[in-house]
Design a protein around this motif. Structure first.
Motif, mmCIF file in Angstrom:
data_model
loop_
_atom_site.group_PDB
_atom_site.id
_atom_site.type_symbol
_atom_site.label_atom_id
_atom_site.label_comp_id
_atom_site.label_asym_id
_atom_site.label_seq_id
_atom_site.Cartn_x
_atom_site.Cartn_y
_atom_site.Cartn_z
ATOM 1 N N PHE A 1 0.537 -1.572 -0.457
ATOM 2 C CA PHE A 1 -0.072 0.270 -0.168
ATOM 3 C C PHE A 1 0.939 1.579 0.237
ATOM 4 C CE2 PHE A 1 -1.292 2.882 2.975
ATOM 5 C CZ PHE A 1 -2.746 3.950 1.794
ATOM 6 N N MET A 2 1.975 1.308 1.336
ATOM 7 C CA MET A 2 2.725 2.679 1.011
ATOM 8 C C MET A 2 3.655 2.342 -0.910
ATOM 9 S SD MET A 2 4.979 1.725 4.467
ATOM 10 C CE MET A 2 5.664 3.025 4.698
ATOM 11 N N ASN A 3 4.594 1.427 -0.859
ATOM 12 C CA ASN A 3 4.194 1.431 -2.495
ATOM 13 C C ASN A 3 3.903 2.125 -3.271
ATOM 14 O OD1 ASN A 3 7.059 1.630 -3.702
ATOM 15 N ND2 ASN A 3 6.840 -0.179 -4.464
ATOM 16 N N GLU A 4 2.667 1.944 -3.585
ATOM 17 C CA GLU A 4 1.716 2.040 -4.323
ATOM 18 C C GLU A 4 0.928 3.505 -4.073
ATOM 19 O OE1 GLU A 4 -1.346 -0.792 -4.589
ATOM 20 O OE2 GLU A 4 -0.692 -2.202 -5.164
ATOM 21 N N THR A 5 0.780 4.364 -3.080
ATOM 22 C CA THR A 5 0.284 4.951 -2.330
ATOM 23 C C THR A 5 1.790 6.009 -2.984
ATOM 24 O OG1 THR A 5 -1.182 5.212 -1.128
ATOM 25 C CG2 THR A 5 -0.333 6.853 -0.736
ATOM 26 N N LEU B 1 11.691 1.859 1.902
ATOM 27 C CA LEU B 1 10.332 1.272 2.356
ATOM 28 C C LEU B 1 10.561 0.807 3.621
ATOM 29 C CD1 LEU B 1 7.818 0.647 1.765
ATOM 30 C CD2 LEU B 1 8.386 -1.562 0.095
ATOM 31 N N LEU B 2 11.958 0.096 3.532
ATOM 32 C CA LEU B 2 11.907 -0.612 4.575
ATOM 33 C C LEU B 2 12.494 -0.054 5.577
ATOM 34 C CD1 LEU B 2 13.047 -3.508 6.121
ATOM 35 C CD2 LEU B 2 15.041 -3.193 5.659
ATOM 36 N N PHE B 3 13.482 1.247 5.923
ATOM 37 C CA PHE B 3 13.418 2.136 6.596
ATOM 38 C C PHE B 3 11.587 3.024 7.544
ATOM 39 C CE2 PHE B 3 13.423 7.462 7.836
ATOM 40 C CZ PHE B 3 13.741 7.105 8.979
ATOM 41 N N PHE C 1 10.385 2.928 10.663
ATOM 42 C CA PHE C 1 9.963 4.026 12.017
ATOM 43 C C PHE C 1 8.258 3.166 11.978
ATOM 44 C CE2 PHE C 1 9.598 8.384 11.850
ATOM 45 C CZ PHE C 1 9.868 8.098 12.607
ATOM 46 N N ILE C 2 7.375 2.677 11.537
ATOM 47 C CA ILE C 2 5.860 2.666 11.670
ATOM 48 C C ILE C 2 6.186 1.454 13.223
ATOM 49 C CG2 ILE C 2 4.063 1.923 11.288
ATOM 50 C CD1 ILE C 2 4.163 2.951 8.202
#
Length: 532
Positions: A78-82, A96-98, A102-103
């Motif tokens: 979802f993060m990547n698509e957004t 993305l891993l960072f 962090f989340i």
């Protein structure tokens, strides 16, 4: 024929307040017919409140800790698509891993902040209002996170995890205090041990709902993250019907009438003079009824030994190796030959094992005592870790060793649930007076969240460098903790805060006591260590 008031007067003249009361005359068959039933029935409201506190207290914390791993693949997608929709290019793999790390880790930052605020909130507003405020925060956060996918904003997940952490830090400090303060002396261990049980229940609930058969799917992961709002809503609707804690009303508010009213609501009708007398002694022997700040507690020499015990129990909980065992669970089960699709369900069995042992602790803590469960639990966990290190090291040579590792994982979780997980909160609750308790839980909570953060950073490096031998570090910690609890922790079962404080005050300094024990040897009677 007697009126209701007269019949009640006659009943209390004969039977007193119920459980443990002495009769004024010899009982007759007629008396037995009138007797209301099991003595625990008079504590019905107390048991109901323990349930309500647990559902809105430590259950959401355990749920949030376990549930975040299950939808990780879907959230990253979802993060990547957004990001692609916004910029026209995908996120770099390291970025993305960072962001994902962090989340996950910001939950601990929020927990630390919530813990720091908990002392001020409980002193100013009381534990009941503070928990209700936390429920509102959880509800708002659940809705915020639940609509993150529809809003196409992964930032909402990040903010939501932080706010969940704030509520968790507050609940972790308030829930065990509240549960311990509403309990009569003979049920205090039971009430305190429920904190660990509801923590484990939340973890198991997160593991169950995170399965793909329930909410662990790409379409329903926002509902999975926001489901914990249901627990907060339940507490928000029911907690207003229960009273504030009696010690808070008497010691900090000076409301003796309100204190007695709360006792009657929770423990049934009766004089409750013993508990009331203990609270009054706490006021008389204390320096003042004002709550101590964290700085005051750290500077107070009379509470130094209690502070040492507080630090020891918190560090033991963090450094006992439970997180390392859970980390190795998948590898252990994979080595044992279990199919990849079955491993999440077997891991759920480990969580349910911890839940069952925590439940067992609730019903055994009043029989065996806090001190015994702590030092024996640490000792048994240390033995299991040593054996687990051996089996993990040899399982490549001997196939049957992997099955031994599986058995040891379950044993370790059982000893953890019965020992440190169940008894820690009880010790923290009972060794401090009402005025020092908020500051003590704030300090303990800060140590706990800081420990989670440090272990989260350092543990992967320890695993990479030492492999299964990293368990030996935790084993050494457990051995040291077990010896510390055996030598320096007085038993708190069935004692008032004043009695426990007196035992701490008349103990000799740690160095002298240890020297005396070493000189006399461990072959002498245990009363050497327990009769202070």
């Amino acid at each position: 024929m007697l009126h209701n008031g007269e019949s009640h007067m006659l009943y209390y003249e004969r039977y007193g307040s119920g459980c443990g009361s002495s009769f004024k005359h010899k009982s007759t068959p007629e008396d037995v017919a009138v007797y209301p039933g099991p003595c625990l029935a008079q504590y019905r409201t107390f048991f109901q409140m323990i349930l309500v506190l647990g559902i809105g207290g430590n259950l959401p914390i355990g749920y949030q800790i376990s549930v975040i791993n299950y939808p990780s693949v879907y959230i990253k997608r979802f993060m990547n698509e957004t990001w692609f929709e916004r910029t026209g290019s995908p996120l770099h793999e390291k970025t993305l891993l960072f962001l994902w790390s962090f989340i996950v880790s910001i939950y601990g930052v929020g927990g630390l902040m919530g813990c720091v605020c908990s002392g001020f909130l409980t002193v100013k507003y009381g534990k009941k209002k503070s928990l209700l405020g936390t429920d509102l925060l959880i509800l708002a956060t659940a809705m915020f996170v639940g609509f993150s996918k529809r809003a196409k904003s992964f930032e909402m997940i990040l903010i939501g995890r932080f706010l969940y952490g704030v509520s968790a830090g507050s609940c972790m400090a308030i829930h065990p205090q509240y549960a311990g303060e509403i309990s009569p002396k003979k049920l205090r261990g039971f009430a305190n041990a429920t904190s660990g049980f509801f923590w484990s229940l939340g973890k198991s609930l997160g593991q169950i709902l995170g399965l793909r058969e329930f909410l662990g799917t790409e379409s329903s992961w926002p509902l999975l993250l926001g489901f914990v709002g249901a627990a907060a809503l339940l507490q928000l609707l029911t907690l207003p019907f229960f009273p504030e804690s009696p010690p808070y009303l008497l010691i900090q508010k000076g409301d003796e009438g309100g204190c007695l009213k709360a006792m009657h609501e929770l423990w049934g009708q009766g004089s409750h003079q013993e508990e009331l007398s203990d609270l009054k002694k706490e006021v008389v022997t204390g320096k003042n009824s004002n709550a101590l700040s964290a700085g005051d507690l750290l500077r107070d020499g009379s509470l130094r030994r209690q502070l040492h015990v507080l630090i020891a129990v918190v560090l033991t909980l963090q450094l006992c190796g439970i997180n390392a065992v859970y980390f190795y669970t998948f590898e252990v089960f994979r080595s044992a030959g279990f199919e990849e699709d079955l491993i999440p369900y077997i891991s759920l069995g480990v969580g349910l094992c911890e839940l069952s042992s925590s439940l067992l602790c609730i019903f055994t803590i009043e029989r065996f005592g806090r001190r015994t469960l702590l030092w024996k639990g640490c000792g048994m966990m240390a033995v299991v870790l040593f054996l687990l290190t051996v089996t993990l090291s040899l399982q490549n040579k001997y196939n049957w060793m992997s099955h031994c590792s599986v058995t040891l994982v379950f044993l370790f979780v059982i000893f953890f649930g019965i020992g440190p997980n169940g008894a820690t909160m009880s010790v923290m609750m009972e060794i401090f007076s009402q005025s020092a308790r908020p500051a003590a839980f704030m300090i303990g909570g800060c140590l706990n969240w800081a420990g989670l953060f440090v272990i989260g950073i350092t543990f992967p490096f320890a695993v990479e460098s030492l492999g299964p031998f990293c368990f030996l570090i935790f084993m050494v910690v457990l051995v040291g903790s077990g010896m510390f609890f055996y030598l320096f922790l007085p038993e708190t079962k069935g004692k008032s805060v004043v009695e426990i404080t007196e035992e701490f005050n008349i103990q000799p300094p740690f160095g002298k006591k240890l020297a005396a024990v070493l000189r006399k040897g461990f072959h002498e009677d245990h009363s050497v260590y327990t009769n202070f």
